[in-house]
Design a protein around this motif. Structure first.
Motif, PDB file in Angstrom:
ATOM      1  N   LYS A 139      -3.232  35.153  51.209  1.00 20.51           N
ATOM      2  CA  LYS A 139      -3.807  34.889  49.882  1.00 20.51           C
ATOM      3  C   LYS A 139      -4.630  33.599  49.906  1.00 20.51           C
ATOM      4  N   LEU A 140      -4.171  32.640  50.679  1.00 22.37           N
ATOM      5  CA  LEU A 140      -4.944  31.400  50.825  1.00 22.37           C
ATOM      6  C   LEU A 140      -6.329  31.716  51.400  1.00 22.37           C
ATOM      7  N   LEU A 141      -6.353  32.596  52.382  1.00 24.05           N
ATOM      8  CA  LEU A 141      -7.640  32.980  52.979  1.00 24.05           C
ATOM      9  C   LEU A 141      -8.518  33.690  51.944  1.00 24.05           C
ATOM     10  N   GLY A 178       6.468  27.438  44.607  1.00 23.85           N
ATOM     11  CA  GLY A 178       5.210  28.185  44.562  1.00 23.85           C
ATOM     12  C   GLY A 178       5.108  29.118  43.374  1.00 23.85           C
ATOM     13  N   GLU A 179       4.276  30.129  43.576  1.00 27.35           N
ATOM     14  CA  GLU A 179       3.922  31.023  42.465  1.00 27.35           C
ATOM     15  C   GLU A 179       5.076  31.929  42.050  1.00 27.35           C
ATOM     16  N   MET A 180       6.157  31.985  42.819  1.00 29.77           N
ATOM     17  CA  MET A 180       7.290  32.828  42.437  1.00 29.77           C
ATOM     18  C   MET A 180       8.068  32.228  41.263  1.00 29.77           C
ATOM     19  N   GLY A 216      -9.125  26.425  38.703  1.00 24.64           N
ATOM     20  CA  GLY A 216      -9.627  25.049  38.678  1.00 24.64           C
ATOM     21  C   GLY A 216      -8.922  24.210  39.725  1.00 24.64           C
ATOM     22  N   GLY A 217      -8.117  24.886  40.572  1.00 27.22           N
ATOM     23  CA  GLY A 217      -7.379  24.169  41.606  1.00 27.22           C
ATOM     24  C   GLY A 217      -5.930  23.906  41.207  1.00 27.22           C
ATOM     25  N   TYR A 218      -5.593  24.258  39.957  1.00 29.23           N
ATOM     26  CA  TYR A 218      -4.244  23.961  39.456  1.00 29.23           C
ATOM     27  C   TYR A 218      -3.188  24.832  40.128  1.00 29.23           C
ATOM     28  N   LEU A 219      -3.592  26.026  40.576  1.00 28.90           N
ATOM     29  CA  LEU A 219      -2.618  26.945  41.182  1.00 28.90           C
ATOM     30  C   LEU A 219      -2.187  26.422  42.548  1.00 28.90           C
ATOM     31  N   LEU A 220      -3.163  26.178  43.405  1.00 28.87           N
ATOM     32  CA  LEU A 220      -2.823  25.693  44.752  1.00 28.87           C
ATOM     33  C   LEU A 220      -2.135  24.333  44.688  1.00 28.87           C
ATOM     34  N   THR A 221      -2.587  23.466  43.790  1.00 27.74           N
ATOM     35  CA  THR A 221      -1.979  22.135  43.720  1.00 27.74           C
ATOM     36  C   THR A 221      -0.490  22.244  43.407  1.00 27.74           C
ATOM     37  N   LEU A 230      12.784  29.607  49.614  1.00 32.61           N
ATOM     38  CA  LEU A 230      12.021  30.822  49.293  1.00 32.61           C
ATOM     39  C   LEU A 230      10.647  30.414  48.759  1.00 32.61           C
ATOM     40  N   ALA A 231       9.612  31.006  49.299  1.00 34.17           N
ATOM     41  CA  ALA A 231       8.234  30.756  48.813  1.00 34.17           C
ATOM     42  C   ALA A 231       7.516  32.089  48.892  1.00 34.17           C
ATOM     43  N   LEU A 232       7.968  33.028  48.038  1.00 33.67           N
ATOM     44  CA  LEU A 232       7.605  34.444  48.189  1.00 33.67           C
ATOM     45  C   LEU A 232       6.380  34.858  47.385  1.00 33.67           C
ATOM     46  N   GLY A 244       2.929  31.457  52.766  1.00 29.70           N
ATOM     47  CA  GLY A 244       1.774  31.045  51.955  1.00 29.70           C
ATOM     48  C   GLY A 244       1.749  29.522  51.875  1.00 29.70           C
ATOM     49  N   PRO A 245       0.853  28.970  51.058  1.00 31.48           N
ATOM     50  CA  PRO A 245       0.743  27.511  50.983  1.00 31.48           C
ATOM     51  C   PRO A 245       2.051  26.817  50.616  1.00 31.48           C
ATOM     52  N   ALA A 246       2.827  27.379  49.688  1.00 30.21           N
ATOM     53  CA  ALA A 246       4.079  26.712  49.286  1.00 30.21           C
ATOM     54  C   ALA A 246       5.055  26.678  50.454  1.00 30.21           C
ATOM     55  N   ILE A 254       9.787  29.871  59.922  1.00 30.49           N
ATOM     56  CA  ILE A 254       9.132  30.548  58.785  1.00 30.49           C
ATOM     57  C   ILE A 254       9.221  32.050  59.045  1.00 30.49           C
ATOM     58  N   TYR A 255       9.696  32.790  58.051  1.00 30.51           N
ATOM     59  CA  TYR A 255       9.729  34.257  58.129  1.00 30.51           C
ATOM     60  C   TYR A 255       8.654  34.797  57.194  1.00 30.51           C
ATOM     61  N   GLU A 256       7.748  35.559  57.730  1.00 31.83           N
ATOM     62  CA  GLU A 256       6.625  36.095  56.935  1.00 31.83           C
ATOM     63  C   GLU A 256       6.572  37.605  57.144  1.00 31.83           C
ATOM     64  N   ARG A 257       6.522  38.343  56.059  1.00 29.09           N
ATOM     65  CA  ARG A 257       6.578  39.812  56.188  1.00 29.09           C
ATOM     66  C   ARG A 257       5.282  40.424  56.733  1.00 29.09           C
ATOM     67  N   MET A 258       4.157  39.726  56.544  1.00 29.84           N
ATOM     68  CA  MET A 258       2.875  40.272  56.982  1.00 29.84           C
ATOM     69  C   MET A 258       2.646  39.951  58.469  1.00 29.84           C
ATOM     70  N   PRO A 259       1.637  40.561  59.096  1.00 30.75           N
ATOM     71  CA  PRO A 259       1.376  40.257  60.510  1.00 30.75           C
ATOM     72  C   PRO A 259       0.845  38.841  60.731  1.00 30.75           C
ATOM     73  N   ALA A 310       8.523  39.897  59.363  1.00 29.33           N
ATOM     74  CA  ALA A 310       9.948  39.700  59.057  1.00 29.33           C
ATOM     75  C   ALA A 310      10.102  39.778  57.543  1.00 29.33           C
ATOM     76  N   HIS A 311      10.568  40.920  57.064  1.00 27.94           N
ATOM     77  CA  HIS A 311      10.671  41.165  55.618  1.00 27.94           C
ATOM     78  C   HIS A 311      12.086  40.848  55.152  1.00 27.94           C
ATOM     79  N   TRP A 312      12.233  39.708  54.476  1.00 32.07           N
ATOM     80  CA  TRP A 312      13.547  39.305  53.963  1.00 32.07           C
ATOM     81  C   TRP A 312      13.958  40.227  52.817  1.00 32.07           C
TER      82      TRP A 312
HETATM   83  C1  LIG Z   1      -8.781  36.223  44.752  1.00 28.46           C
HETATM   84  C2  LIG Z   1      -7.982  34.962  44.602  1.00 28.46           C
HETATM   85  C3  LIG Z   1      -8.621  33.732  44.556  1.00 28.46           C
HETATM   86  C4  LIG Z   1      -7.879  32.559  44.374  1.00 28.46           C
HETATM   87  N1  LIG Z   1      -8.529  31.374  44.360  1.00 28.46           N
HETATM   88  C5  LIG Z   1      -7.832  30.224  44.149  1.00 28.46           C
HETATM   89  C6  LIG Z   1      -8.478  28.965  44.133  1.00 28.46           C
HETATM   90  O1  LIG Z   1      -9.681  28.848  44.436  1.00 28.46           O
HETATM   91  N2  LIG Z   1      -7.748  27.865  43.829  1.00 28.46           N
HETATM   92  C7  LIG Z   1      -6.400  27.931  43.544  1.00 28.46           C
HETATM   93  O2  LIG Z   1      -5.787  26.903  43.219  1.00 28.46           O
HETATM   94  N3  LIG Z   1      -5.741  29.114  43.620  1.00 28.46           N
HETATM   95  C8  LIG Z   1      -6.424  30.246  43.913  1.00 28.46           C
HETATM   96  N4  LIG Z   1      -5.761  31.443  43.985  1.00 28.46           N
HETATM   97  C9  LIG Z   1      -4.296  31.453  43.797  1.00 28.46           C
HETATM   98  C10 LIG Z   1      -3.551  30.960  45.054  1.00 28.46           C
HETATM   99  O3  LIG Z   1      -4.082  31.561  46.215  1.00 28.46           O
HETATM  100  C11 LIG Z   1      -2.051  31.288  44.926  1.00 28.46           C
HETATM  101  O4  LIG Z   1      -1.570  30.715  43.722  1.00 28.46           O
HETATM  102  C12 LIG Z   1      -1.245  30.757  46.105  1.00 28.46           C
HETATM  103  O5  LIG Z   1      -1.644  31.367  47.318  1.00 28.46           O
HETATM  104  C13 LIG Z   1       0.247  31.034  45.903  1.00 28.46           C
HETATM  105  O6  LIG Z   1       0.925  30.411  46.972  1.00 28.46           O
HETATM  106  P1  LIG Z   1       2.429  30.824  47.328  1.00 28.46           P
HETATM  107  O7  LIG Z   1       2.718  30.167  48.635  1.00 28.46           O
HETATM  108  O8  LIG Z   1       3.316  30.556  46.181  1.00 28.46           O
HETATM  109  O9  LIG Z   1       2.378  32.420  47.499  1.00 28.46           O
HETATM  110  P2  LIG Z   1       1.511  33.334  48.486  1.00 28.46           P
HETATM  111  O10 LIG Z   1       0.287  32.653  48.913  1.00 28.46           O
HETATM  112  O11 LIG Z   1       1.397  34.629  47.784  1.00 28.46           O
HETATM  113  O12 LIG Z   1       2.446  33.477  49.748  1.00 28.46           O
HETATM  114  C14 LIG Z   1       3.686  34.159  49.667  1.00 28.46           C
HETATM  115  C15 LIG Z   1       3.993  34.708  51.046  1.00 28.46           C
HETATM  116  O13 LIG Z   1       5.309  35.252  51.031  1.00 28.46           O
HETATM  117  C16 LIG Z   1       5.298  36.448  51.798  1.00 28.46           C
HETATM  118  N5  LIG Z   1       6.426  37.263  51.349  1.00 28.46           N
HETATM  119  C17 LIG Z   1       6.593  37.821  50.130  1.00 28.46           C
HETATM  120  N6  LIG Z   1       7.758  38.494  50.088  1.00 28.46           N
HETATM  121  C18 LIG Z   1       8.324  38.347  51.308  1.00 28.46           C
HETATM  122  C19 LIG Z   1       9.554  38.806  51.861  1.00 28.46           C
HETATM  123  N7  LIG Z   1      10.412  39.550  51.159  1.00 28.46           N
HETATM  124  N8  LIG Z   1       9.828  38.480  53.157  1.00 28.46           N
HETATM  125  C20 LIG Z   1       8.981  37.708  53.908  1.00 28.46           C
HETATM  126  N9  LIG Z   1       7.799  37.252  53.409  1.00 28.46           N
HETATM  127  C21 LIG Z   1       7.489  37.564  52.125  1.00 28.46           C
HETATM  128  C22 LIG Z   1       3.956  37.053  51.503  1.00 28.46           C
HETATM  129  O14 LIG Z   1       3.566  37.988  52.499  1.00 28.46           O
HETATM  130  C23 LIG Z   1       3.053  35.838  51.437  1.00 28.46           C
HETATM  131  O15 LIG Z   1       2.466  35.536  52.686  1.00 28.46           O
HETATM  132  C24 LIG Z   1      -6.469  32.632  44.197  1.00 28.46           C
HETATM  133  C25 LIG Z   1      -5.828  33.863  44.268  1.00 28.46           C
HETATM  134  C26 LIG Z   1      -6.569  35.030  44.471  1.00 28.46           C
HETATM  135  C27 LIG Z   1      -5.850  36.348  44.528  1.00 28.46           C
END
Ligand SMILES: Cc1cc2nc3c(=O)[nH]c(=O)nc-3n(C[C@H](O)[C@H](O)[C@H](O)COP(=O)(O)OP(=O)(O)OC[C@H]3O[C@@H](n4cnc5c(N)ncnc54)[C@H](O)[C@@H]3O)c2cc1C
Length: 401
Positions: free
Chosen positions: A46-48, A366-368, A376-381, A163-165, A17-19, A36-41, A137-139
């Motif tokens: 979530k960014l998309l 990240g969000e973990m 408002g953009g605070y999550l992605l930032t 870890l950025a899960l 993900g973004p983190a 980078i190990y990512e469990r999905m294809p 690749a599911h850790w």
């Molecule tokens: C509908 C929706 C709209 C949103 N809109 C906005 C927005 O406009 N602005 C904003 O700031 N935020 C928005 N967000 C929130 C934002 O997308 C998330 O906060 C952000 O993507 C979290 O980033 P991350 O990298 O921490 O986690 P994620 O993006 O969730 O990425 C984590 C990755 O880790 C992988 N993973 C998990 N467990 C494992 C494992 N065991 N082994 C291998 N891989 C694993 C997952 O498959 C995933 O790809 C939105 C969220 C949703 C659901």
């Protein structure tokens, strides 16, 4: 700041993900071999999904106000946002060929109003930096010596792991919170929905008539806080921007008291005396609905809300009720429908480089982590800034060994 290092190390980033992508970019730019190990294809699902709503990347308000949005997590986020403030995020995005603009609310979006061009350019940059991406690749676990285990039985022993899960909302996009059992000895605050809707026991007639209807230009009041905006009536309750903005205090009030009452101002642009003056006009043979429509200019869904209150025996004067129609919320909607997750790895588990103090060489971002913020953009930032901080932390740690 990135410390100098004498030889490249192996860095594993788990989660695409973004983190995770940002952590990978920092470690690879410093010259490390990154996988980078990512469990999905595919990464960045979530960014998309966030891109479907226009991809609100960040916010243009002053940094001090920006940091305050993270409430109790502000002391943690402050240094990482000072190192990567919203204007640095915008510059980073534009360097990937995605120009941005500031919307009328101060929110910042890419001009493309979607995430796919940004993600494509970002993955190309990572590829050019030599970052390997292994999907499906599911850790599952990490040994004390740093060996990583994957669901297909393979193992890998990098020099540092980030870890950025992600959190636990929208699990079909990859982040399902199952990692919580894979970090023994690490304090994890239980996951809760954030930026979520809330259940309301609407009457059957109200539900049939108004589910799916937006409540526009309203103000929500809850325990001293006021948010102007929109909400959406659903079969199960209320959701939408203004509700999300209050979701943390609403959720916590329900956890404490069982239910909580939201007061909806259906005409925030009019004072109560002005409404009372307008509604004092003779009603004649007109129905209450027609009278409210004619003199308070209320849409059917707002009139429906007033009628819900009146049917429940509320005999407050109409003008007062229009300014604060009470709606009882009984529970937050389920975590899997929430925009984000509260809870996660406790912030006290980290040093200032985002390294888990009980697990040398293991970083997280990240969000973990246990923070939450409104939309408002605070999550992605914060995800990008903490990914960057964890990347630099891993680089500094490798250099110190
Ligand atoms: C509908 C929706 C709209 C949103 N809109 C906005 C927005 O406009 N602005 C904003 O700031 N935020 C928005 N967000 C929130 C934002 O997308 C998330 O906060 C952000 O993507 C979290 O980033 P991350 O990298 O921490 O986690 P994620 O993006 O969730 O990425 C984590 C990755 O880790 C992988 N993973 C998990 N467990 C494992 C494992 N065991 N082994 C291998 N891989 C694993 C997952 O498959 C995933 O790809 C939105 C969220 C949703 C659901």
């Amino acid at each position: 700041m990135t410390a100098p290092h004498s030889r490249p190390g192996e860095v594993a980033v788990i989660g695409g993900g973004p983190a995770g992508l940002m952590a990978a970019e920092i470690a690879a730019t410093a010259g490390h071999r990154v996988t980078i190990y990512e469990r999905m294809p595919s990464p960045g699902r979530k960014l998309l999904m966030a891109g479907r709503g226009g991809l609100n990347l960040t916010h243009s308000e002053p940094l001090e106000r920006f940091v305050a949005r993270y409430a109790e997590a502000a002391p943690w986020v402050n240094p990482i946002l000072e190192a990567f403030p919203p204007n640095a995020l915008i510059a980073w995005c534009e360097a990937l060929g995605q120009s941005t603009f500031i919307g009328s609310s101060g929110r910042v979006f890419p001009r493309a109003m979607k995430a796919s061009p940004l993600l494509r350019a970002w993955l190309a940059r990572l590829d050019a930096l030599g970052v390997r991406l292994i999907t499906r690749a599911h850790w599952t676990a990490r040994d004390a010596d740093g060996t990583l285990h994957f669901a297909d039985g393979t193992t890998h022993r990098p020099d540092a792991t980030i870890l950025a899960l992600g959190g636990a909302s929208w699990p079909r996009l990859g982040a399902d919170g199952s990692w919580a059992t894979a970090l023994p000895g690490v304090a994890i605050v239980p996951f809760r929905p954030a930026n979520c809707g809330f259940a309301v026991a609407w009457s059957a007639p109200f539900c049939t008539r108004h589910a799916g209807t937006p409540l526009k230009r309203i103000a929500l009041h809850h325990q001293g806080r006021t948010i102007r905006g929109e909400a959406m009536v659903t079969n199960a309750g209320l959701e939408g921007g203004a509700v999300y903005a209050l979701s943390a205090p609403l959720r916590d009030a329900i956890a404490r008291d069982g239910t909580t009452t939201l007061a909806i101002d259906l005409r925030p642009d009019l004072t109560e005396p002005e409404l009372a003056r307008r509604l004092a006009a003779p009603r004649g043979s007109a129905s209450l609905s027609s009278h409210l429509k004619r003199h308070a200019n209320l849409p059917p869904v707002a009139i429906g809300l007033l009628q819900e209150a009146l049917h429940q025996g509320n005999n407050t004067a109409l003008a007062t009720l229009i300014k604060a129609v009470p709606v009882t919320l009984t529970a937050p909607f389920a975590l899997d429908r929430a925009i984000s997750t509260a809870g996660g790895v406790k912030l006290v588990e980290f040093d200032r480089h985002q390294m888990l103090t009980r697990h040398p060489g293991l970083f997280a971002a990240g969000e973990m982590l246990d923070w939450e913020a409104p939309t408002g953009g605070y999550l992605l930032t914060a995800c990008l800034a903490s990914g960057r901080a964890a990347g630099h932390g891993a680089v500094a740690w490798l250099a110190s060994r």
